[in-house]
Enzyme design. Sequence first.
Site, PDB file in Angstrom:
ATOM      1  N   CYS A 130       0.817  -1.228   0.000  1.00  0.00           N
ATOM      2  CA  CYS A 130       0.000   0.000   0.000  1.00  0.00           C
ATOM      3  C   CYS A 130       0.844   1.270   0.000  1.00  0.00           C
ATOM      4  CB  CYS A 130      -0.934   0.020   1.204  1.00  0.00           C
ATOM      5  SG  CYS A 130      -1.944  -1.447   1.317  1.00  0.00           S
TER       6      CYS A 130
ATOM      7  N   HIS B 266      -3.625   6.889   3.314  1.00  0.00           N
ATOM      8  CA  HIS B 266      -4.010   5.655   2.626  1.00  0.00           C
ATOM      9  C   HIS B 266      -5.417   5.268   3.062  1.00  0.00           C
ATOM     10  CE1 HIS B 266      -4.207   1.665   1.204  1.00  0.00           C
ATOM     11  NE2 HIS B 266      -3.974   1.086   2.366  1.00  0.00           N
TER      12      HIS B 266
ATOM     13  N   ASN C 110     -10.228  -0.473  -0.073  1.00  0.00           N
ATOM     14  CA  ASN C 110      -8.765  -0.334  -0.005  1.00  0.00           C
ATOM     15  C   ASN C 110      -8.175  -0.754  -1.353  1.00  0.00           C
ATOM     16  OD1 ASN C 110      -6.026  -0.656   0.451  1.00  0.00           O
ATOM     17  ND2 ASN C 110      -6.267  -1.675   2.419  1.00  0.00           N
TER      18      ASN C 110
HETATM   19  O1  UT7 Z   1      -3.893  -1.408   3.682  1.00  0.00           O
HETATM   20  C1  UT7 Z   1      -3.187  -1.754   4.825  1.00  0.00           C
HETATM   21  C2  UT7 Z   1      -3.571  -3.074   5.244  1.00  0.00           C
HETATM   22  N1  UT7 Z   1      -4.883  -3.325   5.734  1.00  0.00           N
HETATM   23  C3  UT7 Z   1      -5.492  -2.638   6.716  1.00  0.00           C
HETATM   24  O2  UT7 Z   1      -5.101  -1.586   7.115  1.00  0.00           O
HETATM   25  C4  UT7 Z   1      -6.653  -3.296   7.371  1.00  0.00           C
HETATM   26  C5  UT7 Z   1      -6.490  -3.274   8.865  1.00  0.00           C
HETATM   27  N2  UT7 Z   1      -7.528  -3.938   9.614  1.00  0.00           N
HETATM   28  C6  UT7 Z   1      -8.842  -3.606   9.576  1.00  0.00           C
HETATM   29  O3  UT7 Z   1      -9.267  -2.761   8.823  1.00  0.00           O
HETATM   30  C7  UT7 Z   1      -9.761  -4.309  10.546  1.00  0.00           C
HETATM   31  O4  UT7 Z   1      -8.977  -5.028  11.475  1.00  0.00           O
HETATM   32  C8  UT7 Z   1     -10.787  -5.271   9.885  1.00  0.00           C
HETATM   33  C9  UT7 Z   1     -11.831  -4.459   9.137  1.00  0.00           C
HETATM   34  C10 UT7 Z   1     -10.093  -6.230   8.941  1.00  0.00           C
HETATM   35  C11 UT7 Z   1     -11.510  -6.072  10.943  1.00  0.00           C
HETATM   36  O5  UT7 Z   1     -12.138  -5.211  11.886  1.00  0.00           O
HETATM   37  P1  UT7 Z   1     -11.927  -5.440  13.434  1.00  0.00           P
HETATM   38  O6  UT7 Z   1     -12.772  -4.452  14.112  1.00  0.00           O
HETATM   39  O7  UT7 Z   1     -10.468  -5.419  13.706  1.00  0.00           O
HETATM   40  O8  UT7 Z   1     -12.544  -6.870  13.634  1.00  0.00           O
HETATM   41  P2  UT7 Z   1     -11.865  -8.189  14.202  1.00  0.00           P
HETATM   42  O9  UT7 Z   1     -10.912  -8.764  13.217  1.00  0.00           O
HETATM   43  O10 UT7 Z   1     -11.370  -7.929  15.587  1.00  0.00           O
HETATM   44  O11 UT7 Z   1     -13.121  -9.149  14.277  1.00  0.00           O
HETATM   45  C12 UT7 Z   1     -14.231  -8.875  15.156  1.00  0.00           C
HETATM   46  C13 UT7 Z   1     -15.332  -9.898  14.865  1.00  0.00           C
HETATM   47  C14 UT7 Z   1     -14.821 -11.325  14.815  1.00  0.00           C
HETATM   48  O12 UT7 Z   1     -15.800 -12.152  15.392  1.00  0.00           O
HETATM   49  P3  UT7 Z   1     -15.628 -12.684  16.904  1.00  0.00           P
HETATM   50  O13 UT7 Z   1     -14.340 -13.445  16.918  1.00  0.00           O
HETATM   51  O14 UT7 Z   1     -15.590 -11.453  17.764  1.00  0.00           O
HETATM   52  O15 UT7 Z   1     -16.843 -13.519  17.099  1.00  0.00           O
HETATM   53  C15 UT7 Z   1     -14.758 -11.624  13.339  1.00  0.00           C
HETATM   54  O16 UT7 Z   1     -14.900 -12.993  13.046  1.00  0.00           O
HETATM   55  O17 UT7 Z   1     -15.913  -9.632  13.595  1.00  0.00           O
HETATM   56  C16 UT7 Z   1     -15.933 -10.837  12.822  1.00  0.00           C
HETATM   57  N3  UT7 Z   1     -15.827 -10.485  11.413  1.00  0.00           N
HETATM   58  C17 UT7 Z   1     -16.898 -10.209  10.656  1.00  0.00           C
HETATM   59  N4  UT7 Z   1     -18.201 -10.170  10.920  1.00  0.00           N
HETATM   60  C18 UT7 Z   1     -19.038  -9.839   9.913  1.00  0.00           C
HETATM   61  C19 UT7 Z   1     -14.697 -10.350  10.651  1.00  0.00           C
HETATM   62  N5  UT7 Z   1     -15.017 -10.004   9.402  1.00  0.00           N
HETATM   63  C20 UT7 Z   1     -16.383  -9.906   9.371  1.00  0.00           C
HETATM   64  C21 UT7 Z   1     -17.290  -9.564   8.367  1.00  0.00           C
HETATM   65  N6  UT7 Z   1     -18.604  -9.537   8.699  1.00  0.00           N
HETATM   66  N7  UT7 Z   1     -16.911  -9.253   7.115  1.00  0.00           N
END
Ligand code: UT7
Length: 330
Positions: A115, A257, A287
């Site tokens: 990125c 970004h 993204n």
């Molecule tokens: O470009 C540079 C690289 N990328 C980034 O900068 C991305 C960085 N990360 C993020 O943007 C976020 O971490 C995400 C959007 C990927 C995830 O958001 P989060 O608030 O960090 O969620 P999490 O990974 O902590 O997951 C929370 C919950 C989990 O369920 P449990 O374990 O709490 O039951 C996930 O399984 O949300 C669940 N989950 C979803 N639920 C519905 C993960 N993806 C989804 C989804 N829909 N698409």
Amino acid sequence: MKRPIVEVASIGKYTPAKVLSNADLEKMVDTTDAWIRERTGIAERRIADDSETLAFMSKQASLDALSRAGVSPEELDVIVLGTASPDRLLPSTACELQAELGATNAAAFDIGAACSGFLYGLTVAEGMIYAGQAKNVLVVGGERLSRIVNYEDRATCILFGDGAGASLVRPVTDSSNRGVLSSYLKSDGRLAELLYRPGGGANEPPSEKMLQNGSYFLHMAGREVFKHAVKCMADACAQALDSAGLSRDDVDLMIPHQANIRIIESTAKHSGIPMERVMVNVDRYGNTSAASIPIALEEALAEGRVGKGSVILLAAFGGGFTWASMVLRW
Ligand code: UT7
């Protein structure tokens, strides 16, 4: 304040017409529009069709940037293309772009900084011009991430989109202090496995096993990446402002970004820049990795949010980890 030596003369972009909405994704994986909007700020992203290769999208963005700068492809000395999703592993997509543009006098190469690829490219261009090795440098950030994302993995497939942005970089053309005021690059390869593609390269060449375990897809430890992204981008902003001899109050527009609205808001907060002075278009494109900053800059100019004389702060973070920042006077 330092006098700029190199200017970003113009910017162009290309985004595919096909839209993948959150409602579409609800039919593909176990997710909801509400979750995606709340956790990422994304409503839709663009997806390339079969004819929209990375070289094709990069060419359209480049033609835009070249015509706005009044420079022909034959006048290019260097083409630098930042991408994490090249059309082929060999040769570089920059060479394919060179052939498509007819930029017969240029050297062309890709940069693998995920990125941060566009800002890494701008900084390489700045250095080559400064060293007297080049005059007209085309810097492109482009991605066709839809080809390396697993549309069965809800944690990643909701985030990414396709597109390309390009800019013409050259020695300053006037004495109005327009140009690159500072730039900053950093990496930490110890954290590579938080955002990577394990298979498909020379380490793990294509195999039956790879097809089954999906190791050629992009893998990401989202929560970890999130924390590093905020810390590193905020630090990069401070570094670039400091070396430009400017403060946050001098910034007319910050263009971070576009990964996630929560990352953007936290970075702005840490940097002390109010959201009214921060560019956001992650809602419409998701993204797009190396393409996100040039696409956002092109839109900020088109919308009149920045213009001649504006001070623009760019900041990126991505796989590697890599991060980078730049202060420009437009
Ligand atoms: O470009 C540079 C690289 N990328 C980034 O900068 C991305 C960085 N990360 C993020 O943007 C976020 O971490 C995400 C959007 C990927 C995830 O958001 P989060 O608030 O960090 O969620 P999490 O990974 O902590 O997951 C929370 C919950 C989990 O369920 P449990 O374990 O709490 O039951 C996930 O399984 O949300 C669940 N989950 C979803 N639920 C519905 C993960 N993806 C989804 C989804 N829909 N698409």
